[in-house]
Design an enzyme around this catalytic site. Sequence first.
Site, PDB file in Angstrom:
ATOM      1  CG  ASP A  78       0.577  -4.137   2.020  1.00  0.00           C
ATOM      2  OD1 ASP A  78       0.740  -5.075   2.817  1.00  0.00           O
ATOM      3  OD2 ASP A  78       1.350  -3.155   1.948  1.00  0.00           O
TER       4      ASP A  78
ATOM      5  CG  ASP B 123      -0.378  -0.061   2.519  1.00  0.00           C
ATOM      6  OD1 ASP B 123       0.860  -0.210   2.607  1.00  0.00           O
ATOM      7  OD2 ASP B 123      -1.123   0.032   3.521  1.00  0.00           O
ATOM      8  CB  SER B 124       4.591   1.685  -0.075  1.00  0.00           C
ATOM      9  OG  SER B 124       4.816   0.539  -0.881  1.00  0.00           O
TER      10      SER B 124
ATOM     11  CD  GLU C 124       7.793  -0.085   7.807  1.00  0.00           C
ATOM     12  OE1 GLU C 124       6.920  -0.868   7.389  1.00  0.00           O
ATOM     13  OE2 GLU C 124       7.960   1.063   7.344  1.00  0.00           O
TER      14      GLU C 124
ATOM     15  CE  LYS D 255       3.354  -5.959   3.954  1.00  0.00           C
ATOM     16  NZ  LYS D 255       2.823  -4.801   4.707  1.00  0.00           N
TER      17      LYS D 255
ATOM     18  CD  GLU E 266       0.482  -1.439   7.845  1.00  0.00           C
ATOM     19  OE1 GLU E 266       0.109  -0.617   8.735  1.00  0.00           O
ATOM     20  OE2 GLU E 266       1.009  -1.076   6.781  1.00  0.00           O
TER      21      GLU E 266
HETATM   22  O1  KIV Z   1       3.544  -1.058   1.693  1.00  0.00           O
HETATM   23  C1  KIV Z   1       4.722  -1.479   1.681  1.00  0.00           C
HETATM   24  O2  KIV Z   1       5.480  -1.242   0.735  1.00  0.00           O
HETATM   25  C2  KIV Z   1       5.179  -2.267   2.821  1.00  0.00           C
HETATM   26  C3  KIV Z   1       6.613  -2.642   2.885  1.00  0.00           C
HETATM   27  C4  KIV Z   1       7.531  -1.502   2.877  1.00  0.00           C
HETATM   28  C5  KIV Z   1       6.895  -3.575   3.993  1.00  0.00           C
HETATM   29  O3  KIV Z   1       4.397  -2.609   3.645  1.00  0.00           O
END
Ligand code: KIV
Length: 259
Positions: free
Chosen positions: A84, A45-46, A178, A113, A115
């Site tokens: 994500d 989600d970055s 992280e 993934k 959080e």
């Molecule tokens: O969203 C993302 O890119 C991440 C990684 C940096 C671990 O969660």
Amino acid sequence: MSQKRTAPKLLGMKGGDRVVCLTAYDFMSAQMADAAGVDLVLVGDSLGNVILGYETTIPVELEDVGYHVRAVKRGLKNALLVADLPFGSYQTGVEQAVDSAVYLMKCGAEAVKLEGDYPEAIEACVKAGIPVMGHVGFTPQSVHGFGGFKVQGRTGGDEILEVARRLSDAGAFGVVLELMPAELAGRITAAVECLTIGIGAGLECDGEIQVWHDVLGLSEHSFKHALRFVEGRGIFVEGLKDYVAGVRDRTFPGAENSF
Ligand code: KIV
């Protein structure tokens, strides 16, 4: 033997060869990550930061992630494709988490993934046949709760360790660690059965993850947790300046580019 990475295969690497993970958001970057031998590609989600230009990941929608998963999927042959679950797509309950994970799997993800401390959501996704990664320490979707982009676990590291243990026990095949002291990441790595994948968490993790734009030096800013392995931004801007000049001074297109 097939080079295709799966979640069980990567889990089998715990304590052995380091697992190399990288974000990617489109077809060609996925092809390049695969060609470089990356084991796991995350549509993070970055994308909210590096693709859409938001200051945080909070505005990212499930459909945004799905759109990029479809593109990345078409570029990958070997790496495991993880997607994500963005903010608001799993926090209200287990059912929402499974629905969101199912949506991303239908877009082409091979694992998801999420959080934070959501072991029940992980258990339910795993029961549905979906491999899951957790993410602890600094979790960007909680940036406002943390009061900024801050290293976690300088004190109270044991709580982070306990969350990681809960996620691993719930069936996560990996957990991202992280922005935390390397010593704490080492303790977590020794304490959990799943893979630990660090970012700003030192060398003791089972693997490392970085953001595409950071390792290729495309980002405007540099970060302590990342290394610019190439100064891509400068190289690209110079190339673009040459293009601008070539068009303006009529040296491009040349005869060799014309029909
Ligand atoms: O969203 C993302 O890119 C991440 C990684 C940096 C671990 O969660």
